[in-house]
Scaffold this active site. Structure first.
Site, PDB file in Angstrom:
ATOM      1  N   THR A  48      19.294 123.981 -14.863  1.00  0.00           N
ATOM      2  CA  THR A  48      20.099 122.851 -14.424  1.00  0.00           C
ATOM      3  C   THR A  48      21.522 123.145 -14.839  1.00  0.00           C
ATOM      4  O   THR A  48      21.800 123.467 -15.996  1.00  0.00           O
ATOM      5  CB  THR A  48      19.553 121.534 -15.016  1.00  0.00           C
ATOM      6  OG1 THR A  48      20.470 120.504 -14.723  1.00  0.00           O
ATOM      7  CG2 THR A  48      19.335 121.614 -16.515  1.00  0.00           C
ATOM      8  N   TRP A  52      33.172  99.433 -21.386  1.00  0.00           N
ATOM      9  CA  TRP A  52      32.892 100.594 -20.554  1.00  0.00           C
ATOM     10  C   TRP A  52      33.183 100.318 -19.082  1.00  0.00           C
ATOM     11  O   TRP A  52      32.781  99.294 -18.551  1.00  0.00           O
ATOM     12  CB  TRP A  52      31.430 101.009 -20.713  1.00  0.00           C
ATOM     13  CG  TRP A  52      31.096 101.399 -22.132  1.00  0.00           C
ATOM     14  CD1 TRP A  52      30.574 100.601 -23.099  1.00  0.00           C
ATOM     15  CD2 TRP A  52      31.297 102.677 -22.726  1.00  0.00           C
ATOM     16  NE1 TRP A  52      30.426 101.303 -24.268  1.00  0.00           N
ATOM     17  CE2 TRP A  52      30.854 102.578 -24.077  1.00  0.00           C
ATOM     18  CE3 TRP A  52      31.799 103.902 -22.265  1.00  0.00           C
ATOM     19  CZ2 TRP A  52      30.909 103.658 -24.957  1.00  0.00           C
ATOM     20  CZ3 TRP A  52      31.841 104.977 -23.148  1.00  0.00           C
ATOM     21  CH2 TRP A  52      31.405 104.848 -24.482  1.00  0.00           C
ATOM     22  N   LYS A 102      35.827 104.628 -21.501  1.00  0.00           N
ATOM     23  CA  LYS A 102      35.832 103.627 -22.570  1.00  0.00           C
ATOM     24  C   LYS A 102      37.225 103.058 -22.751  1.00  0.00           C
ATOM     25  O   LYS A 102      38.157 103.763 -23.126  1.00  0.00           O
ATOM     26  CB  LYS A 102      35.348 104.237 -23.877  1.00  0.00           C
ATOM     27  CG  LYS A 102      35.189 103.179 -24.971  1.00  0.00           C
ATOM     28  CD  LYS A 102      34.336 103.648 -26.125  1.00  0.00           C
ATOM     29  CE  LYS A 102      33.918 102.460 -26.960  1.00  0.00           C
ATOM     30  NZ  LYS A 102      33.038 102.830 -28.068  1.00  0.00           N
TER      31      LYS A 102
END
Lengths: 535, 535
Positions: free
Chosen positions: A178, A436, A431
């Site tokens: 991956t 968030w 942030k």
């Protein structure tokens, strides 16, 4: 003292080929090649050829645990290779030919691949990489001779009269890398047992809904996330596979009609291209019953269009680390009582877990705090279960916490009934002032503006707020919009404090080898960028 | 050195209750009691109560491996007991209340049951058997107090704040006895692993076809052949269960309508009674989509009637020793191209194996000779796979041959595509002049005569032919037929050399505790019978 016993039967994936050949031996496997020709074999043929390949690999000196790599599109010889590689006790390593050269170099050397099987179409890659690949001893070409061994000649020299290599069910059978957002690609080493449980689960109506009547054209490449487990699960139901070595929508539509394809699986862009072809030509997909969509989120109009055509959409979430099935957009218990719009709402989320997969969200600030499944609170998504990664290939330590939870890197909301809704990647979420901001939601809002072709939001350091979002935008050809106009537009779609501090128009946005926006490269390109009021 | 790993996750059946409670917690479990009252709980409630029961069993001193017996009909407290018994690490032993006293005595003592949970309706059995049961220390009654502990009081004293007992996945979780045709009943000791794999396989479209929308009313009793695995498989999909503690067709039809039952499972006689009720009252089953029929062969008109009503029939074969799913009447790959009559033909056979089950037939004369799957040759049916018995409970030796094959005791024909057709039991087939005569086919031909209520064929010793068939016939009330007339009728339906040497009219034919014809008792009754021309 053992008081009684059920039979010993190891969860080895070679059982799958045995079953398919024995009980569905005449069920066809069709390959459509790039030159337009087609080859037809069946499950009995696949198993026979895989046994021949097992013999040929043994003659090459391949031993248990050795990695056997492929660089190939979807066709029956690739399917034979899946079973032939595990048949000799080896580890099938499917390599993505779309990766960059440095990734291809790293992956093959890190995997210590011993044999590589490849399509003639990828011969230029092989020629270019050969000097850099240190461990590959044998090259076999699927559809051409010289300078490599020709696959059909290679297995044709064998008689198939042999047995699969036996071993423990927790031995590895497959390796997929991956390409993470940071650092080198990481390898996920699937085991026979994990692969088998994943394949068995895949048959259920909420996932692939497979039985002997199913005709599956997997558009998802066999080198992508273990091909979603289809070569294994398909054997467990004896489905007919229709493979195309090319991803041209015209070819796919034609094949789906001619071969009466009932099931297909692919990423959203594939469905988009298929729709465009259908609109342009009037083509229809009269036999299609089940569409599995994964890889990235499917837009609402796509889900709607398929559902209106009577197709059940399984909108799936997963990752290479989860084999890959994590959730599917399964129909809920009250499905028949819902309106069409409500049904589409459900399918647009990422769905729920099948038995075997467990999810939770923890606080982005403190992974020790488990968040409620309230349909509102977003956090870092974690997963565990029998087909979820524990330790990456050759890693020094486990990738799970003490309770077995693997951090997915996704930011998500979980609903009370377990439905998953992805909102961002952990590394990309911004942030600001202790709160968030979802970069993905900001981007999705921006591309809703008619002049915006592509948009990417990243967090830029801010002395007071920690980070503030900056939006990079590629305009559509011949279209125009100003930063202020776009900001006004966004104000109608996201919270005021989410609005980017700056909007920068660029000619292009960098992408990864798998076609996703590369935030890593974007951050690198703008690493000296500062916000004006923060300078 | 381990190069990488997937997660450790044991195939323990308690995972099923955890999943159902977590992801399908509000999905209902309905119980209809003998007095007409109904109780509604859900999967979260089932798990909570099972955890309470785990605590209550621990307080009683129940330890890992101890047997916990039930003598009960279908209701949610019985379901709680399945998970509570395995939750404490115990072995659930479901006892069939229809067995004869000597069998009930043998079974409970052989199992060494420590606790018995029973329905008040079976209190007379318990009172009668108590002096003979040597190991049962605690009696809990599901629906009444005095003199036993009342189930709800018993678990009500607990708070459910505990964990399931952990252990190896090959530990036993369940014990079911099968009343064989000879000798004492034999116990099949299911393991967590075998049970889990069987449950996962059961979700697929070719078996139960379960997803979250499914509403299952299992008419098959929870004490019969592990309830076909439904309490486990149903949890893996979060189905709604509708239980009835009484098997009155009027109650079942009413429940199916009111609770919108989509799936049901039962033996042919249950469906027969249901049809009779529907014909008498005009009741319909508008929601039913899937009917699983097993236990014995379904007559053609039954299959046809269900299919005409749009119900998919899964005509299954299996046995207690196979957990029990062996084959199901799955739709074939060419299903949609077949005529209705051809589809019924397929469903009237016993179907094909799902992935995990393997069948073969061997010669009745020489088990070393494996027979071809030619659709003609009949032989002794053998089976192997992960949910098939290896060794009976407390047996001295395995019940399988060196290659793992278990002899089913059935005589069958296998077709080239793997379809199974049962023709007889090994013990009942009649050997004449070196050839085999199917007693079942002879009986089926005989009951086709309008004057015949029931018929049973057994082989009687013959000096020249080894055995010759004799047919015992019960006439329908008010009907008459002579032996010669019946023989003439049979001549039109079976081969000439199959015709019975004698036909004897009797008042009754003996049956087993589960309602099947007892050839063993019939042979015993006529052990001095001789054929006239062989005297």
């Amino acid at each position: 003292m053992q008081l009684g016993a059920m039979q010993d039967w190891k969860l080895r994936v070679t059982h799958l080929a045995d079953y398919a050949a024995r009980e569905h031996g005449t069920r066809e496997i069709v390959s459509h090649w790039a030159d337009g020709s087609e080859t037809r074999t069946n499950w009995a043929g696949i198993r026979r050829d895989a046994l021949k390949m097992t013999q040929a690999l043994r003659q090459m000196g391949v031993k248990k645990g050795d990695r056997i790599a492929t660089l190939a599109m979807n066709h029956h010889r690739h399917l034979v290779t899946w079973y032939g590689a595990v048949g000799v006790g080896g580890v099938l390593h499917t390599v993505n030919p779309r990766l960059f050269d440095d990734q291809l170099e790293y992956i093959a050397n890190h995997a210590e691949d011993k044999v590589l099987l490849f399509d003639a179409a990828f011969a230029p890659i092989v020629e270019r990489m050969k000097p850099k690949w240190k461990t590959i001893e044998h090259y076999v070409c699927f559809d051409s001779g010289e300078p490599a061994i020709h696959f059909e000649d290679w297995i044709g020299a064998q008689d198939g009269e042999t047995e699969w290599e036996d071993g423990d069910e927790r031995e590895p059978c497959m390796l997929c890398y991956t390409s993470g957002t940071t650092g080198n690609p990481k390898g996920v080493l699937y085991e026979h047992r994990s692969t088998m449980l994943h394949a068995m689960a895949g048959l259920q109506p909420s996932i692939f809904d497979f039985d002997a009547r199913s005709v599956m054209l997997p558009v998802v490449p066999m080198f992508h996330a273990a091909a979603w487990g289809l070569p294994w699960g398909g054997a467990a139901a004896g489905v007919k596979f229709v493979y195309s070595a090319v991803n041209d929508p015209a070819v796919l539509c034609d094949l789906m009609q001619r071969e009466k394809v009932t099931h297909s699986a692919g990423v959203p862009t594939v469905w988009l291209a298929t729709f465009q072809h259908m609109d342009a030509t009037g083509a229809t997909l009269p036999h299609l019953k089940q569409a599995i969509i994964g890889g990235s989120a499917a837009p609402r109009f796509m889900v709607e269009r398929l559902m209106k055509a009577g197709v059940n959409v399984a909108h799936a979430w997963g990752m290479t680390e989860t084999s890959p099935i994590g959730t599917t957009g399964a129909r809920t218990f009250d499905w028949d009582d819902l309106s069409f719009e409500e049904q589409v709402d459900i399918k647009c989320k990422q769905g729920r877990t099948p038995f075997g997969v467990e999810l939770r969200c923890v606080s982005l600030d403190d992974p020790g705090v488990v968040l409620p499944r309230d349909g509102e609170t977003s956090g870092a998504l974690q997963v565990r279960g029998p087909w979820v990664l524990k330790r990456y290939f050759k890693a020094e330590e486990d990738a799970v916490d003490k309770d077995g939870w693997f951090d997915t890197g996704d930011v998500a909301i979980l609903y009370p009934d377990g439905t998953l809704q992805l909102t961002d990647r952990t590394k990309d979420v911004i942030k600001s002032g202790g709160e968030w901001i979802s970069s993905v939601e900001l981007e999705n809002a921006a591309v809703g503006h008619p002049a915006v072709a592509e948009a990417a939001a990243i967090g830029i350091h801010h002395p007071k707020w920690d980070e503030r979002p900056v939006l990079f935008v590629v305009k559509k050809a011949g279209q125009d919009v100003s930063a202020d106009e776009l900001k006004d537009y966004l104000a109608g779609h996201v919270a005021k404090w989410w609005l980017p501090d700056a909007i920068e128009f660029v000619d292009d946005i960098p992408h990864t080898g798998t076609g996703k926006i590369s935030k890593k490269d974007l951050r690198e390109r703008f690493k000296d960028y500062t916000l004006e009021d923060a300078a």
